[in-house]
Scaffold this active site. Sequence first.
Site, PDB file in Angstrom:
ATOM      1  N   HIS A 124       0.906  -1.155  -0.110  1.00 51.65           N
ATOM      2  CA  HIS A 124       0.005  -0.082   0.084  1.00 51.65           C
ATOM      3  C   HIS A 124       1.024   1.243  -0.086  1.00 51.65           C
ATOM      4  O   HIS A 124       1.968   1.343   0.638  1.00 51.65           O
ATOM      5  CB  HIS A 124      -0.796   0.062   1.302  1.00 51.65           C
ATOM      6  CG  HIS A 124      -1.825   0.942   1.446  1.00 51.65           C
ATOM      7  ND1 HIS A 124      -1.682   2.140   1.955  1.00 51.65           N
ATOM      8  CD2 HIS A 124      -3.418   0.925   1.133  1.00 51.65           C
ATOM      9  CE1 HIS A 124      -2.958   3.026   1.750  1.00 51.65           C
ATOM     10  NE2 HIS A 124      -3.816   2.050   1.451  1.00 51.65           N
ATOM     11  N   ASP A 201       2.892  -5.024   7.953  1.00 48.92           N
ATOM     12  CA  ASP A 201       1.763  -4.337   7.816  1.00 48.92           C
ATOM     13  C   ASP A 201       0.523  -5.230   7.917  1.00 48.92           C
ATOM     14  O   ASP A 201       0.568  -5.902   6.803  1.00 48.92           O
ATOM     15  CB  ASP A 201       1.743  -3.559   6.371  1.00 48.92           C
ATOM     16  CG  ASP A 201       0.476  -2.733   6.204  1.00 48.92           C
ATOM     17  OD1 ASP A 201      -0.310  -2.877   7.051  1.00 48.92           O
ATOM     18  OD2 ASP A 201       0.349  -2.153   5.150  1.00 48.92           O
ATOM     19  N   GLN A 204      -4.676  -5.584   6.632  1.00 51.84           N
ATOM     20  CA  GLN A 204      -5.829  -6.483   6.046  1.00 51.84           C
ATOM     21  C   GLN A 204      -5.493  -8.004   6.470  1.00 51.84           C
ATOM     22  O   GLN A 204      -6.039  -8.767   5.980  1.00 51.84           O
ATOM     23  CB  GLN A 204      -5.473  -6.501   4.576  1.00 51.84           C
ATOM     24  CG  GLN A 204      -5.649  -5.176   3.823  1.00 51.84           C
ATOM     25  CD  GLN A 204      -7.009  -4.598   3.714  1.00 51.84           C
ATOM     26  OE1 GLN A 204      -8.038  -5.455   4.287  1.00 51.84           O
ATOM     27  NE2 GLN A 204      -7.239  -3.325   3.599  1.00 51.84           N
ATOM     28  N   LYS A 227     -10.280  -0.971  10.292  1.00 52.21           N
ATOM     29  CA  LYS A 227     -10.220  -2.314   9.519  1.00 52.21           C
ATOM     30  C   LYS A 227     -10.735  -3.428  10.489  1.00 52.21           C
ATOM     31  O   LYS A 227     -11.167  -4.695  10.015  1.00 52.21           O
ATOM     32  CB  LYS A 227      -8.977  -2.681   9.019  1.00 52.21           C
ATOM     33  CG  LYS A 227      -8.488  -1.240   8.181  1.00 52.21           C
ATOM     34  CD  LYS A 227      -8.508  -1.416   6.707  1.00 52.21           C
ATOM     35  CE  LYS A 227      -7.571  -0.318   6.266  1.00 52.21           C
ATOM     36  NZ  LYS A 227      -8.008  -0.068   4.736  1.00 52.21           N
ATOM     37  N   CYS A 365      -4.846   2.505  -3.831  1.00 55.20           N
ATOM     38  CA  CYS A 365      -3.371   3.107  -3.067  1.00 55.20           C
ATOM     39  C   CYS A 365      -2.381   2.036  -3.328  1.00 55.20           C
ATOM     40  O   CYS A 365      -1.474   1.862  -2.369  1.00 55.20           O
ATOM     41  CB  CYS A 365      -3.825   3.303  -1.637  1.00 55.20           C
ATOM     42  SG  CYS A 365      -4.876   4.493  -1.179  1.00 55.20           S
TER      43      CYS A 365
HETATM   44  N1  PMP Z   1      -2.020  -1.003   4.696  1.00 53.93           N
HETATM   45  C1  PMP Z   1      -2.830  -1.873   3.966  1.00 53.93           C
HETATM   46  C2  PMP Z   1      -2.528  -3.213   3.447  1.00 53.93           C
HETATM   47  C3  PMP Z   1      -4.208  -1.206   3.666  1.00 53.93           C
HETATM   48  O1  PMP Z   1      -4.950  -1.869   3.200  1.00 53.93           O
HETATM   49  C4  PMP Z   1      -4.342   0.028   4.151  1.00 53.93           C
HETATM   50  C5  PMP Z   1      -5.695   0.793   3.981  1.00 53.93           C
HETATM   51  N2  PMP Z   1      -6.234   0.672   2.968  1.00 53.93           N
HETATM   52  C6  PMP Z   1      -3.331   0.879   5.014  1.00 53.93           C
HETATM   53  C7  PMP Z   1      -2.089   0.328   4.980  1.00 53.93           C
HETATM   54  C8  PMP Z   1      -3.481   2.299   5.490  1.00 53.93           C
HETATM   55  O2  PMP Z   1      -4.482   2.193   6.624  1.00 53.93           O
HETATM   56  P1  PMP Z   1      -5.130   3.360   7.109  1.00 53.93           P
HETATM   57  O3  PMP Z   1      -5.446   4.157   5.879  1.00 53.93           O
HETATM   58  O4  PMP Z   1      -6.067   3.122   7.878  1.00 53.93           O
HETATM   59  O5  PMP Z   1      -3.863   4.105   7.818  1.00 53.93           O
END
Ligand code: PMP
Length: 407
Positions: A124, A201, A204, A227, A365
């Site tokens: 991401h 990270d 997910q 999440k 993203c």
């Molecule tokens: N890493 C991953 C794999 C994600 O899916 C996301 C959110 N889509 C993020 C980081 C960022 O999370 P946040 O926007 O809640 O900070």
Amino acid sequence: MQHFDIDKVRKDFPILAETVYGKPLVYLDNGATTQKPQAVIDALVTYYSSYNSNVHRGVHFLSQKATDAEEAARRGVQQFINAAKEEEIIFTKGTTDSINLVAFSFAKRYIQPGDEIIISEMEHHSNIVPWQMACEERGAVLKVWRMDENGTLPLAELDNLLSEKTKILAVTWVSNTLGTVNPIAEIVAKAHAANVPVMVDAAQAIQHVPVDVQALDIDFLVFSGHKIYGPTGIGILYGKSAWLSDMPPYQGGGSMIKTVSFDGTTYADLPFRFEAGTPNVSGAIGLHAALQYVQAIGLDKIAAYEHELLQYAEAQLLTVPGLRFIGTAPEKSATHSFLIGNLHPFDVGELLDKQGIAVRTGHHCCQPIMDKFGIPGTVRASFSFYNTKAEVDALVAGLHKAVAMLS
Ligand code: PMP
């Protein structure tokens, strides 16, 4: 699929009874954010209506009660991921905030010009950009672990990347775009064999996979409350105390100090040295309620149910003419990304929306993934344990309709 009482579970989430354009809501955008059970909503309402107060500062009753609840939340997180110590749990704003903290503080302490940081191609943006910034700041080099055509990271490739210059590996557990589940235990073992710490990270993963940071020997783990059925604006950084206590603070301010004078300041011990300012007290309390809710059902049961749902969805989606999956790793969790013929993902998403079906379209993203596959974006259906086969059927019927209209 008798893993738990799905009808009862769905009733726990008031929003699932909503209609959109007069149609029952089919919410398949759980990768972006999850819906909240009544238990979480109640915890927030109770906090604000009966004991809202600032924490760690007051001698009065409400302040003590709020402090106790926040610290109970910290222990709840500690237990949820099986961290060794509660001071290894840092409250942040979310995954993005947690990664920025690690990238800033770790790099400041340990990274010299010419050192290397490894990330993967499926990250991401929030696990790319902070490391690019850290590299720029410290004169380090960002190395990218490339993936295969099916969206898996070849472990042998990691051996080629790891070197005595590598200072940290930052990698996602589950890809938000491809659904790939990366073999974190093997990745950590390989990195540690090269004396390289790993930041995982888990944005997910936390809501889909049981997590045990000690068993996996993870150095840093980050995730967002929203999440995993908790509120927005709260997140977690787990870090081994040996690392965290050696890293400089990320932000300065109240709560993170021991003493302040104009001659100099000394910093608080963990976890507070990384928690400057008034924290998100309600967020921590809401997250705690969410974790308790998930634990009451059981992550093993959730994972098994979601796995069956994902397999069912795969078979059904393949009945849509021209549909191809982006991300076909053998191990996937909760997410199917796809394209249909030459149809633009946005057009497909809009037609689904008019049928009450919420999916996400675009690059999610993860622009480097789009570059890799040479595509503008995907349609992404991401599932939760409150989704049903009937909702998968609604998605597939909606796609058949979209194909008929757009072709
Ligand atoms: N890493 C991953 C794999 C994600 O899916 C996301 C959110 N889509 C993020 C980081 C960022 O999370 P946040 O926007 O809640 O900070």
